[in-house]
Design a protein around this motif. Structure first.
Motif, short mmCIF file in Angstrom:
data_model
loop_
_atom_site.label_atom_id
_atom_site.label_comp_id
_atom_site.label_asym_id
_atom_site.label_seq_id
_atom_site.Cartn_x
_atom_site.Cartn_y
_atom_site.Cartn_z
N GLN A 135 31.61 35.28 -4.06
CA GLN A 135 32.10 34.01 -3.53
C GLN A 135 33.61 34.10 -3.39
O GLN A 135 34.32 34.18 -4.40
CB GLN A 135 31.73 32.87 -4.49
N LYS A 136 34.08 34.08 -2.15
CA LYS A 136 35.53 34.21 -1.94
C LYS A 136 36.18 32.84 -1.79
O LYS A 136 35.64 31.97 -1.13
CB LYS A 136 35.76 35.05 -0.68
N PHE A 137 37.34 32.67 -2.44
CA PHE A 137 38.15 31.47 -2.25
C PHE A 137 39.56 31.87 -1.80
O PHE A 137 40.15 32.73 -2.44
CB PHE A 137 38.23 30.65 -3.53
N LYS A 196 42.06 42.55 -6.02
CA LYS A 196 40.92 41.67 -6.33
C LYS A 196 39.74 41.91 -5.39
O LYS A 196 38.62 42.15 -5.85
CB LYS A 196 41.34 40.19 -6.22
N SER A 197 39.99 41.79 -4.07
CA SER A 197 38.87 41.87 -3.13
C SER A 197 38.19 43.23 -3.21
O SER A 197 36.96 43.33 -3.14
CB SER A 197 39.36 41.60 -1.70
N THR A 198 38.99 44.29 -3.39
CA THR A 198 38.43 45.64 -3.54
C THR A 198 37.49 45.70 -4.74
O THR A 198 36.35 46.17 -4.64
CB THR A 198 39.58 46.66 -3.75
N ALA A 222 33.56 35.55 -8.29
CA ALA A 222 34.48 34.86 -7.38
C ALA A 222 35.79 35.62 -7.22
O ALA A 222 36.37 36.10 -8.20
CB ALA A 222 34.76 33.45 -7.87
N ASP A 223 36.23 35.71 -5.96
CA ASP A 223 37.51 36.33 -5.59
C ASP A 223 38.51 35.19 -5.46
O ASP A 223 38.56 34.52 -4.43
CB ASP A 223 37.29 37.05 -4.24
N ARG A 224 39.26 34.90 -6.52
CA ARG A 224 40.15 33.75 -6.71
C ARG A 224 39.34 32.49 -6.99
O ARG A 224 38.17 32.39 -6.62
CB ARG A 224 41.04 33.48 -5.49
#
Ligand code: Z5A
Ligand code: MG
Length: 219
Positions: free
Chosen positions: A44-46, A23-25, A99-101
């Motif tokens: 936007q990371k969660f 995901k983050s990649t 969004a990351d999660r």
């Protein structure tokens, strides 16, 4: 002639999936790619571990602090609510928010621990509804071979398997309430570049913007 896309809001695109599926990649690559193309995009990371609530979550995930399952569930949700106004503001200004999660991880992980599914849904009710959620799907054997797997709480085979099942129920619920088109599974196998191309194909025109107001999750 005026540009019909100029009044459109930005798209809200969420990446979900189990640990180490990439995901983050992919989120970083997508934001960079959109910026290179001259579009406005924001990651936007969660959990957002930088806020006061995020620091409590971080301590919990690193097993430096213990917390009741309900309490940590509500903190993950509170962490989204404290970012909700900024997400809506950016979307209204035409910025694509990636969004990351999101809330779907919140439900899947807490329900996998045994909290009732309905309880898990409630605190996120009325948060901004993603226009598209891309669920990155990777066999567990491949995920656990990737670096750093097993360092944090939840990164065990049993927990990942239970969470995978809960993600299946979350997907059904999103499709039932908000429509099939809002949740798409992506095959996360293959090289980073191959997965990136798959994702780009699935996002398609969304990056051109979306007509209409952002809707509310689970409403
Ligand atoms: N959680 C929760 O309980 N409730 C909530 O409401 C929320 C979250 C929002 C931390 O999340 C935990 O919080 C998570 C869910 C829970 N628990 N668990 N377990 P996090 O998002 O902060 O977790 P993370 O540390 O960012 O890891 P991740 O998300 O699991 O990983 P990822 O982002 O999917 O993968 P990655 O970092 O992009 O890639 C992992 C490694 O694989 C890395 O070395 C890459 O270089 C490599 N990689 C990536 N793609 C490939 C391909 N295609 N081939 C080969 N190698 C690859
Ligand atoms: Mg990640």
């Amino acid at each position: 002639m005026s540009d019909p896309s100029s009044s459109r809001r930005g798209a809200f695109i969420v990446f979900e999936g189990l640990d180490r599926c990439g995901k983050s990649t992919q989120v970083s690559r997508l934001v960079e790619r959109l910026e290179r193309e001259g579009r406005q995009a924001r990651l936007q990371k969660f959990p957002d571990r930088t806020t006061a609530i995020g620091k409590m979550i971080d301590a919990y995930l690193q097993s430096k602090a213990d917390m009741d399952d309900h309490a940590i569930h509500l903190l993950f949700s509170a962490n989204r609510w404290e970012c909700a106004a900024a997400i809506k503001r950016d979307l209204a200004q035409g910025i694509t928010v990636i969004a990351d999660r999101y809330a779907f991880s919140g439900i899947a992980f807490s329900a996998a621990k045994g909290l009732p599914f309905d309880f898990c849904l409630q605190p996120d009710k009325a948060l901004p509804l993603p226009d598209l959620t891309l669920y990155m799907s990777l066999p567990q054997e491949e995920a656990s071979q990737r670096s750093q797997f097993g360092e944090e709480r939840y990164e065990t085979m049993t927990m990942q398997q239970a969470t995978r099942e809960q993600f299946g129920l979350v997907a059904q619920e999103v499709k039932r309430i908000h429509g099939e088109y809002r949740w798409t599974e992506v095959d996360a196998r293959g090289t980073i570049e191959e997965v990136e191309e798959r994702i780009r194909g699935l996002i398609g025109d969304l990056i051109e913007g979306v007509d209409g107001e952002i809707s509310q999750l689970w409403v």
